[in-house]
Motif scaffolding. Structure first.
Motif, PDB file in Angstrom:
ATOM      1  N   GLN A 110      61.742  51.184 -50.038  1.00  0.00           N
ATOM      2  CA  GLN A 110      61.630  52.373 -50.054  1.00  0.00           C
ATOM      3  C   GLN A 110      62.493  53.367 -50.350  1.00  0.00           C
ATOM      4  OE1 GLN A 110      59.390  51.948 -46.413  1.00  0.00           O
ATOM      5  NE2 GLN A 110      57.243  51.682 -47.613  1.00  0.00           N
ATOM      6  N   GLU A 111      63.819  53.090 -49.170  1.00  0.00           N
ATOM      7  CA  GLU A 111      65.064  53.476 -49.064  1.00  0.00           C
ATOM      8  C   GLU A 111      65.525  54.001 -50.684  1.00  0.00           C
ATOM      9  OE1 GLU A 111      67.701  52.286 -46.499  1.00  0.00           O
ATOM     10  OE2 GLU A 111      66.504  52.335 -44.787  1.00  0.00           O
ATOM     11  N   LEU A 112      65.383  52.807 -51.739  1.00  0.00           N
ATOM     12  CA  LEU A 112      65.633  53.382 -53.089  1.00  0.00           C
ATOM     13  C   LEU A 112      64.823  54.495 -53.757  1.00  0.00           C
ATOM     14  CD1 LEU A 112      66.536  48.865 -54.641  1.00  0.00           C
ATOM     15  CD2 LEU A 112      68.502  51.437 -53.266  1.00  0.00           C
ATOM     16  N   ARG A 113      63.631  54.334 -53.730  1.00  0.00           N
ATOM     17  CA  ARG A 113      63.093  54.954 -54.595  1.00  0.00           C
ATOM     18  C   ARG A 113      62.941  56.428 -53.710  1.00  0.00           C
ATOM     19  NH1 ARG A 113      57.342  51.812 -54.961  1.00  0.00           N
ATOM     20  NH2 ARG A 113      58.150  50.419 -56.492  1.00  0.00           N
ATOM     21  N   ALA A 114      63.415  56.420 -52.517  1.00  0.00           N
ATOM     22  CA  ALA A 114      63.894  57.570 -51.661  1.00  0.00           C
ATOM     23  C   ALA A 114      65.291  58.603 -52.776  1.00  0.00           C
ATOM     24  CB  ALA A 114      63.528  58.060 -50.077  1.00  0.00           C
ATOM     25  N   ARG A 115      65.942  57.743 -52.707  1.00  0.00           N
ATOM     26  CA  ARG A 115      67.382  57.773 -53.132  1.00  0.00           C
ATOM     27  C   ARG A 115      67.639  58.328 -54.767  1.00  0.00           C
ATOM     28  NH1 ARG A 115      71.909  59.913 -53.126  1.00  0.00           N
ATOM     29  NH2 ARG A 115      73.493  58.534 -53.326  1.00  0.00           N
ATOM     30  N   ALA A 117      64.727  59.785 -55.891  1.00  0.00           N
ATOM     31  CA  ALA A 117      63.818  61.015 -56.427  1.00  0.00           C
ATOM     32  C   ALA A 117      65.537  62.156 -55.665  1.00  0.00           C
ATOM     33  CB  ALA A 117      63.249  60.817 -55.322  1.00  0.00           C
ATOM     34  N   ALA A 118      65.630  61.582 -54.315  1.00  0.00           N
ATOM     35  CA  ALA A 118      67.158  62.851 -55.074  1.00  0.00           C
ATOM     36  C   ALA A 118      67.877  62.966 -55.619  1.00  0.00           C
ATOM     37  CB  ALA A 118      66.906  62.478 -53.195  1.00  0.00           C
ATOM     38  N   LEU A 119      68.288  61.502 -56.371  1.00  0.00           N
ATOM     39  CA  LEU A 119      69.092  61.701 -57.574  1.00  0.00           C
ATOM     40  C   LEU A 119      68.508  62.404 -58.684  1.00  0.00           C
ATOM     41  CD1 LEU A 119      70.801  58.539 -56.943  1.00  0.00           C
ATOM     42  CD2 LEU A 119      72.330  60.464 -56.998  1.00  0.00           C
ATOM     43  N   ASP A 120      67.068  61.870 -58.647  1.00  0.00           N
ATOM     44  CA  ASP A 120      66.083  63.271 -59.731  1.00  0.00           C
ATOM     45  C   ASP A 120      66.335  64.658 -59.456  1.00  0.00           C
ATOM     46  OD1 ASP A 120      65.946  60.714 -61.428  1.00  0.00           O
ATOM     47  OD2 ASP A 120      64.368  60.574 -60.549  1.00  0.00           O
ATOM     48  N   LYS A 121      66.259  64.794 -58.702  1.00  0.00           N
ATOM     49  CA  LYS A 121      66.366  66.616 -57.859  1.00  0.00           C
ATOM     50  C   LYS A 121      67.302  66.970 -58.089  1.00  0.00           C
ATOM     51  CE  LYS A 121      62.446  66.287 -54.654  1.00  0.00           C
ATOM     52  NZ  LYS A 121      62.312  67.088 -52.817  1.00  0.00           N
ATOM     53  N   LYS A 122      68.733  66.198 -58.064  1.00  0.00           N
ATOM     54  CA  LYS A 122      70.131  66.920 -58.051  1.00  0.00           C
ATOM     55  C   LYS A 122      70.269  66.818 -59.608  1.00  0.00           C
ATOM     56  CE  LYS A 122      72.209  65.430 -53.800  1.00  0.00           C
ATOM     57  NZ  LYS A 122      73.002  64.333 -53.220  1.00  0.00           N
ATOM     58  N   VAL A 123      69.813  66.055 -60.226  1.00  0.00           N
ATOM     59  CA  VAL A 123      70.801  65.850 -61.693  1.00  0.00           C
ATOM     60  C   VAL A 123      69.439  67.060 -62.386  1.00  0.00           C
ATOM     61  CG1 VAL A 123      70.471  64.910 -63.561  1.00  0.00           C
ATOM     62  CG2 VAL A 123      71.011  63.798 -61.906  1.00  0.00           C
ATOM     63  N   ALA A 124      67.725  67.422 -62.140  1.00  0.00           N
ATOM     64  CA  ALA A 124      67.374  68.653 -62.829  1.00  0.00           C
ATOM     65  C   ALA A 124      67.455  70.199 -62.488  1.00  0.00           C
ATOM     66  CB  ALA A 124      65.887  68.272 -61.925  1.00  0.00           C
ATOM     67  N   ALA A 125      68.168  69.977 -60.703  1.00  0.00           N
ATOM     68  CA  ALA A 125      69.276  71.686 -60.510  1.00  0.00           C
ATOM     69  C   ALA A 125      70.144  71.342 -61.382  1.00  0.00           C
ATOM     70  CB  ALA A 125      69.375  71.131 -58.958  1.00  0.00           C
ATOM     71  N   PHE A 126      71.313  70.627 -61.638  1.00  0.00           N
ATOM     72  CA  PHE A 126      72.261  70.582 -61.815  1.00  0.00           C
ATOM     73  C   PHE A 126      72.181  70.932 -64.151  1.00  0.00           C
ATOM     74  CE2 PHE A 126      75.476  68.924 -64.965  1.00  0.00           C
ATOM     75  CZ  PHE A 126      76.726  69.706 -64.591  1.00  0.00           C
ATOM     76  N   SER A 127      70.888  70.348 -64.160  1.00  0.00           N
ATOM     77  CA  SER A 127      70.826  70.670 -65.588  1.00  0.00           C
ATOM     78  C   SER A 127      70.409  72.149 -65.614  1.00  0.00           C
ATOM     79  CB  SER A 127      69.806  69.876 -65.542  1.00  0.00           C
ATOM     80  OG  SER A 127      69.647  68.270 -65.623  1.00  0.00           O
TER      81      SER A 127
END
Length: 140
Positions: A110-115, A117-127
């Motif tokens: 669960q922690e890895l999935r949350a992490r 998801a947070a990284l996906d949001k950061k990458v999407a915002a950066f993109s």
């Protein structure tokens, strides 16, 4: 005389193999005692990095294992298992430790999935910001 020698071999009095251990199919290096197995399970189920100090580990172990065993499970018992100095490990304790490993795996997943998801949001915002800059610079 010959008959006596044959009888000695049948009875196991021949001198072959004296002074040597009998060969086993499994080596001693591969066999793990229950106390060592329980120690490894406990250390994997409650990693010190997550809980900070051993008192927290023992507290969480007691909270998890106590309802699952018939005997009273105390912080002192948790410490003896952690250190590998327990004289015996009951089967219900070993079952509780295996259940703790499964719970830890679920928690870590669960922690890895949350992490992720947070990284996906950061990458999407950066993109988006990079794409916005390139569109703005190409339109000028």
């Amino acid at each position: 005389m010959k008959i006596a020698q044959e009888n000695d071999k049948v009875l196991g009095f021949d001198n072959e193999g004296l002074g040597r251990r009998p060969t086993k199919k499994t080596s001693r290096n591969r066999v793990m005692s229950p106390t060592v197995a329980a120690r490894e399970l406990m250390r994997d189920a409650w990693p010190i990095q997550r809980y900070g100090k051993l008192d927290n580990v023992f507290y969480q172990a007691v909270r998890f294992i106590s309802p699952r065993v018939a005997k009273q499970f105390t912080p002192r018992r948790a410490r003896s298992i952690w250190e590998g100095s327990a004289r015996r490990i009951d089967s219900d304790e070993m079952d509780a430790l295996r259940a703790a490993i499964i719970e830890e795996a679920h928690r870590e997943q669960q922690e890895l999935r949350a992490r992720l998801a947070a990284l996906d949001k950061k990458v999407a915002a950066f993109s988006e910001s990079v794409a916005g800059r390139s569109v703005a610079s190409s339109s000028e």
